[in-house]
Design a protein around this motif. Structure first.
Motif, short mmCIF file in Angstrom:
data_model
loop_
_atom_site.label_atom_id
_atom_site.label_comp_id
_atom_site.label_asym_id
_atom_site.label_seq_id
_atom_site.Cartn_x
_atom_site.Cartn_y
_atom_site.Cartn_z
N SER A 40 -6.50 3.37 -6.31
CA SER A 40 -5.27 3.05 -7.04
C SER A 40 -4.15 4.01 -6.66
CB SER A 40 -5.51 3.07 -8.55
OG SER A 40 -5.79 4.37 -8.99
N HIS A 41 -4.48 5.30 -6.44
CA HIS A 41 -3.46 6.25 -6.00
C HIS A 41 -2.94 5.89 -4.61
CE1 HIS A 41 -3.42 9.03 -9.31
NE2 HIS A 41 -4.74 9.20 -9.25
N ALA A 42 -3.83 5.48 -3.72
CA ALA A 42 -3.41 5.09 -2.38
C ALA A 42 -2.52 3.85 -2.42
CB ALA A 42 -4.64 4.83 -1.50
N ILE A 43 -2.86 2.91 -3.27
CA ILE A 43 -2.05 1.69 -3.39
C ILE A 43 -0.68 2.03 -3.97
CG2 ILE A 43 -1.85 -0.48 -4.68
CD1 ILE A 43 -4.90 -0.77 -4.31
N ASP A 44 -0.63 2.89 -4.98
CA ASP A 44 0.66 3.30 -5.55
C ASP A 44 1.53 3.98 -4.50
OD1 ASP A 44 0.03 2.29 -8.03
OD2 ASP A 44 -0.61 4.22 -8.85
N LYS A 45 0.91 4.81 -3.68
CA LYS A 45 1.65 5.50 -2.63
C LYS A 45 2.22 4.49 -1.63
CE LYS A 45 1.08 9.38 0.53
NZ LYS A 45 0.15 10.35 1.08
N LYS A 46 1.43 3.48 -1.26
CA LYS A 46 1.89 2.45 -0.33
C LYS A 46 3.03 1.64 -0.95
CE LYS A 46 -1.43 2.47 2.95
NZ LYS A 46 -1.18 2.91 4.26
N VAL A 47 2.92 1.31 -2.23
CA VAL A 47 3.96 0.53 -2.89
C VAL A 47 5.27 1.31 -2.90
CG1 VAL A 47 4.68 -0.36 -5.15
CG2 VAL A 47 2.41 -0.88 -4.28
N GLN A 48 5.21 2.60 -3.18
CA GLN A 48 6.42 3.43 -3.18
C GLN A 48 7.01 3.51 -1.77
OE1 GLN A 48 5.19 7.12 -4.92
NE2 GLN A 48 5.23 6.32 -7.01
N GLU A 49 6.16 3.64 -0.77
CA GLU A 49 6.62 3.69 0.61
C GLU A 49 7.29 2.38 1.00
OE1 GLU A 49 4.64 4.24 5.01
OE2 GLU A 49 3.67 5.20 3.29
N ILE A 50 6.72 1.26 0.58
CA ILE A 50 7.31 -0.05 0.87
C ILE A 50 8.67 -0.17 0.19
CG2 ILE A 50 7.07 -2.53 0.39
CD1 ILE A 50 4.05 -2.16 0.92
N ALA A 51 8.80 0.32 -1.03
CA ALA A 51 10.08 0.26 -1.73
C ALA A 51 11.14 1.08 -0.99
CB ALA A 51 9.92 0.77 -3.16
N VAL A 52 10.77 2.26 -0.50
CA VAL A 52 11.72 3.09 0.25
C VAL A 52 12.13 2.37 1.54
CG1 VAL A 52 11.91 5.23 1.56
CG2 VAL A 52 10.96 5.27 -0.74
N ASN A 54 12.12 -0.85 2.16
CA ASN A 54 12.97 -2.00 1.83
C ASN A 54 14.40 -1.56 1.55
OD1 ASN A 54 11.19 -4.12 2.16
ND2 ASN A 54 10.42 -3.98 0.08
N LYS A 55 14.55 -0.44 0.87
CA LYS A 55 15.88 0.09 0.58
C LYS A 55 16.59 0.46 1.88
CE LYS A 55 18.32 3.61 -2.04
NZ LYS A 55 18.19 4.81 -2.87
N GLU A 56 15.89 1.14 2.78
CA GLU A 56 16.46 1.51 4.07
C GLU A 56 16.85 0.26 4.87
OE1 GLU A 56 14.03 4.14 6.38
OE2 GLU A 56 13.85 5.57 4.74
N MET A 57 15.99 -0.76 4.82
CA MET A 57 16.26 -1.99 5.55
C MET A 57 17.53 -2.67 5.01
SD MET A 57 13.82 -5.29 6.19
CE MET A 57 13.97 -5.88 4.51
N ARG A 58 17.70 -2.70 3.69
CA ARG A 58 18.91 -3.29 3.11
C ARG A 58 20.15 -2.51 3.53
NH1 ARG A 58 15.51 -4.04 -1.43
NH2 ARG A 58 16.23 -2.07 -2.31
N GLU A 59 20.05 -1.17 3.54
CA GLU A 59 21.19 -0.36 3.95
C GLU A 59 21.54 -0.62 5.42
OE1 GLU A 59 20.04 3.64 3.10
OE2 GLU A 59 20.30 3.40 0.93
N LYS A 60 20.53 -0.69 6.27
CA LYS A 60 20.78 -0.93 7.69
C LYS A 60 21.33 -2.33 7.92
CE LYS A 60 17.54 2.46 9.40
NZ LYS A 60 18.48 3.45 9.86
#
Length: 104
Positions: A40-52, A54-60
């Motif tokens: 569950s910790h690994a999945i949470d870490k991946k979800v946070q990484e995906i959110a970051v 996605n944010k970078e992709m929107r900015e670019k």
């Protein structure tokens, strides 16, 4: 029923003759619980990484769209003509003529 509950609370099931089976099961369940927590910790870490990401992709994407619109404005004929007039070049009044060369 009362005696059974009392024996469980005292922990007699951990020291009876069937205790090794109980201990194996407890160790297995503890390992399983640790594995679930780590997953569950690994999945949470991946979800946070995906959110970051996605944010970078929107900015670019926003930067790309802004740059593309600036390029379209710069490529417009009126924009090019105005920049050339600043340098002293003007549009010809007469259109260019095509020269035909006949080879013999």
């Amino acid at each position: 029923m009362k005696q059974t509950l009392y024996n469980i609370l005292k922990g007699k099931f951990l020291v009876d003759e069937g205790a090794p089976k109980t201990w194996y099961m407890l160790v297995f369940l503890a390992g399983l619980a640790l594995f679930m927590i780590a997953s569950s910790h690994a999945i949470d870490k991946k979800v946070q990484e995906i959110a970051v990401l996605n944010k970078e992709m929107r900015e670019k994407r926003d930067v790309f769209i802004a740059t593309r619109s600036q390029l379209m404005k710069l490529k417009m004929e009126s924009s090019i003509v105005s920049r050339l007039e600043e340098r002293g070049l003007f549009m010809p009044e007469n259109p260019p003529k095509k020269i035909m060369v006949k080879s013999e």
